[in-house]
Design an enzyme around this catalytic site. Structure first.
Site, PDB file in Angstrom:
ATOM      1  N   ASP A   1       0.793  -1.011  -0.640  1.00 58.46           N
ATOM      2  CA  ASP A   1       0.073   0.148   0.596  1.00 58.46           C
ATOM      3  C   ASP A   1       1.247   1.415   0.200  1.00 58.46           C
ATOM      4  O   ASP A   1       2.072   1.424   0.417  1.00 58.46           O
ATOM      5  CB  ASP A   1      -0.977   0.470   1.217  1.00 58.46           C
ATOM      6  CG  ASP A   1      -1.572  -1.282   1.470  1.00 58.46           C
ATOM      7  OD1 ASP A   1      -2.103  -1.582   0.267  1.00 58.46           O
ATOM      8  OD2 ASP A   1      -2.356  -1.057   2.817  1.00 58.46           O
TER       9      ASP A   1
HETATM   10  N1  URA Z   1      -1.024  -5.443   3.830  1.00 59.97           N
HETATM   11  C1  URA Z   1      -1.592  -4.718   4.015  1.00 59.97           C
HETATM   12  O1  URA Z   1      -2.659  -4.364   4.248  1.00 59.97           O
HETATM   13  N2  URA Z   1      -1.002  -3.884   3.046  1.00 59.97           N
HETATM   14  C2  URA Z   1       0.163  -3.960   2.526  1.00 59.97           C
HETATM   15  O2  URA Z   1       0.879  -3.461   1.830  1.00 59.97           O
HETATM   16  C3  URA Z   1       0.816  -5.347   3.225  1.00 59.97           C
HETATM   17  C4  URA Z   1      -0.429  -6.105   3.331  1.00 59.97           C
END
Ligand code: URA
Length: 247
Positions: A113
Site C-alpha cells: 500500500d
Molecule cells: N497488507 C496490507 O494491508 N497492506 C500492505 O501493504 C501489505 C499487506
C-alpha cells in the site's frame, strides 16, 4: 553470451538501438573493470561478468534484473499512480526501460500500500514474479505492525486461529504472530490478499497505524538500505527466492 556493445546497452535499458549507438560513438561508454573507452557500437563482448559505465555510472550486465527497494511511505506500487508518486520513479531509468520482456522494465513482485514501508522486490523475470506471488507457493512475508490499541491475547489467538474477511468465506490465518510491544505485532502471512494485514487486524477489533515489511521468504531488508534506496539481489538471494530455479 557474445553481444555487440550496442546490443548490450539496448538490452540493459539505455534506449533504442539508435540512442545506444549514439551514446557509444559520442564517447559516453567505457567497458571492463579498467574502464576502457569504447566508441565502436559493433564491438563484440562476452556478457558474463561484464561491467561497463554509461555517462560515468557503473553497471553490471544482468541478463535478468532482480532487485530490492526499501519502499518509503507515500509511494504507489503502480506505473500509473493516482494521488502519489510511483515507486518506479525511485529507480534509474534503464531499469524502467529494460528491453526484451513483455512489459518493459522491472515490475514489483506484488504490491505494498501507499503508506506501507519496507521490502519490495522487483524483477523483469516473469516466472520469478509469478512464483513469488502465486498463492500456491506460500512464500512467507513478515510485517512489523504498529496498532492503535494495545494488542491483547485474544486478538493474537484470533489472528493465528483465522479470521473471515469480507471477500471470502474461508478464514485467513497468520502463519506466525507475536507481540513485540504494547501496540506492536510481528505478523507472518503466506498469502497476499488485498490490504490483508489491515483487514485482518481490523477484523479482530484493532487498527493498523503503521505497516512495514521486513522480509520475504529468505530475504530480509538490510539495515543499511535507507528508505528510497535499492540494490541488486545477490545470486544466492535470487536462487533462494526462486527455490533453486532461475531462468
Ligand atoms: N497488507 C496490507 O494491508 N497492506 C500492505 O501493504 C501489505 C499487506
Amino acid at each position: 553470451m557474445m553481444m555487440s556493445l550496442q546490443d548490450v546497452l539496448f538490452s540493459q535499458g539505455f534506449g533504442t538501438r539508435r540512442i545506444c549507438s549514439g551514446l557509444i560513438q559520442q564517447g559516453h561508454v567505457t567497458v571492463g573493470p579498467d574502464q576502457q573507452l569504447c566508441t565502436d557500437p559493433g564491438t563484440v563482448l562476452e556478457t558474463e561478468d561484464l561491467v561497463f559505465t554509461v555517462q560515468g555510472s557503473r553497471w553490471p550486465f544482468q541478463r535478468r534484473a532482480y532487485l530490492m527497494l526499501h519502499k518509503p511511505a507515500g509511494f504507489e506500487c503502480s506505473h500509473k499512480p493516482g494521488a502519489h508518486p510511483s515507486v518506479y520513479t525511485l529507480l534509474p531509468a534503464p531499469l524502467r526501460q529494460r528491453a526484451g520482456t513483455a512489459a518493459a522494465g522491472v515490475q514489483a513482485v506484488g504490491r505494498l500500500d501507499q503508506d506501507t514501508t519496507g521490502l519490495l522486490l522487483l524483477s523483469d523475470d516473469g516466472k520469478f514474479i509469478h512464483r513469488l506471488t502465486s498463492p500456491r507457493h506460500h512464500v512467507p512475508k513478515v510485517y512489523e505492525v504498529g496498532t492503535k490499541h494495545p494488542v491483547d491475547d485474544r486478538q493474537l489467538q484470533r489472528l493465528l486461529g483465522g479470521v473471515v474477511l469480507d471477500d471470502d468465506p474461508r478464514p485467513v490465518r497468520a502463519a506466525a504472530c507475536e507481540r513485540t510491544g504494547d501496540c506492536q505485532l510481528r505478523l507472518t502471512l503466506t498469502e497476499g490478499k488485498y490490504h490483508q494485514v489491515k483487514r485482518m487486524v481490523a477484523a479482530v477489533g484493532n487498527r493498523v497505524e503503521t505497516l512495514h515489511r521486513s522480509s520475504m521468504g529468505p530475504v530480509h531488508l538490510p539495515a543499511d538500505l535507507p528508505p528510497g534506496g535499492w540494490r541488486w539481489l545477490t545470486q544466492d538471494e535470487v536462487v533462494a527466492l526462486a527455490g533453486g530455479a532461475v531462468s
